[in-house]
Design an enzyme around this catalytic site. Structure first.
Site, PDB file in Angstrom:
ATOM      1  N   ASP A   8       0.731  -1.422  -0.260  1.00  0.00           N
ATOM      2  CA  ASP A   8       0.167   0.078   0.376  1.00  0.00           C
ATOM      3  C   ASP A   8       0.570   1.272   0.121  1.00  0.00           C
ATOM      4  O   ASP A   8       2.175   1.332  -0.093  1.00  0.00           O
ATOM      5  CB  ASP A   8      -1.015   0.171   1.278  1.00  0.00           C
ATOM      6  CG  ASP A   8      -2.198   1.515   1.587  1.00  0.00           C
ATOM      7  OD1 ASP A   8      -2.226   1.275   0.432  1.00  0.00           O
ATOM      8  OD2 ASP A   8      -1.702   1.862   2.537  1.00  0.00           O
ATOM      9  N   ASP A  10       0.011   5.418   0.665  1.00  0.00           N
ATOM     10  CA  ASP A  10      -0.381   5.875   2.053  1.00  0.00           C
ATOM     11  C   ASP A  10      -0.948   5.537   3.514  1.00  0.00           C
ATOM     12  O   ASP A  10      -1.277   4.534   3.788  1.00  0.00           O
ATOM     13  CB  ASP A  10      -1.693   6.742   1.997  1.00  0.00           C
ATOM     14  CG  ASP A  10      -1.648   7.584   0.682  1.00  0.00           C
ATOM     15  OD1 ASP A  10      -1.579   8.713   0.551  1.00  0.00           O
ATOM     16  OD2 ASP A  10      -2.232   6.600  -0.529  1.00  0.00           O
ATOM     17  N   ASP A 173      -2.207  -0.677   5.908  1.00  0.00           N
ATOM     18  CA  ASP A 173      -1.869  -0.076   8.115  1.00  0.00           C
ATOM     19  C   ASP A 173      -3.428  -0.518   7.406  1.00  0.00           C
ATOM     20  O   ASP A 173      -3.284   0.374   8.604  1.00  0.00           O
ATOM     21  CB  ASP A 173      -1.233   1.310   7.394  1.00  0.00           C
ATOM     22  CG  ASP A 173      -2.336   2.044   6.899  1.00  0.00           C
ATOM     23  OD1 ASP A 173      -2.395   2.812   7.082  1.00  0.00           O
ATOM     24  OD2 ASP A 173      -2.665   1.712   4.820  1.00  0.00           O
TER      25      ASP A 173
END
Length: 224
Positions: A8, A10, A173
């Site tokens: 991922d 961000d 995240d």
């Protein structure tokens, strides 16, 4: 045998929260609402996307203020425009990212990015961070007709990179990354250095990643 490590963007490779929140606040200020989001306290909201930030801010408006029809779509365009012009004001790679990417590549692994950030912004940010060339493929929110957590998004990311889904895993995240990995039938390592800290363990990832220095060893274990 090598494998594919999918990231991922961000909140995983880079802490972009302050610049994302600044973009949302710019839209709120344009409506004379002031800064409705806090750069640190609302960092987790930022990693759930632009519309999530806007809706969180709207929920904090004075009770006597009403938004006109279509305000969210207008503000979303405003947010993207402001963010695109200020994409690296505060954003930084998390510690150890560059060394980890190099070590993974040296170990023969293929690297890729699967993000729900718009493609033009994702490309711009990866190049500004000087890591775009590390990735064999990058699939973003508008690259395909579907996006994470749809497993087709993840699978296309791996396949375009030249890898095999069965020999891959995701580093992320958020709950979206957890759901993506589950839907695709792969393992996920969730970072513990984001806004949630070790509380991200509530999502039951196969591993918690406390520092990028630990990632090459994890890849050797999972992809051996």
């Amino acid at each position: 045998m090598t494998g594919t490590v999918v990231f991922d963007l961000d909140g995983t490779l880079a802490d972009t929260s302050a610049d994302l929140i600044a973009a949302a606040n710019a839209c709120f200020r344009a409506r004379d609402l002031g800064d409705l989001l806090h750069p640190q306290d609302d960092a987790l909201i930022a990693f759930h996307g632009g519309r999530a930030m806007l809706r969180a801010g709207y929920g904090r408006m004075p009770s006597d203020r009403l938004l006109p029809p279509g305000a969210e779509d207008e503000d979303f365009d405003c947010l993207l425009d402001h963010y695109g012009q200020n994409i690296m004001a505060h954003t930084k790679l998390y510690p150890g990212v560059e060394n980890a990417l190099k070590q993974l590549a040296d170990d023969g692994h293929i690297l890729a990015v699967c993000t729900n950030k718009p493609e033009a912004l994702a490309e711009s940010l990866l190049r500004a961070l000087n890591i775009r060339d590390a990735f064999a493929s990058m699939i973003a929110a508008d690259t395909l007709p579907h996006r994470k957590p749809d497993p087709r998004t993840y699978k296309t990311t791996v396949e375009r990179a030249g890898g095999k889904v069965s020999r891959s895993f995701l580093v992320g995240d958020t709950e979206t990354d957890r759901k993506t990995a589950s839907a695709a039938g792969v393992k996920v390592a969730l970072v513990s250095f984001g806004p949630e800290g070790t509380a991200i363990e509530r999502l039951a990832p196969e591993a918690l990643l406390h520092h990028f220095d630990d990632l090459p060893a994890l890849a050797r274990d999972w992809l051996a």
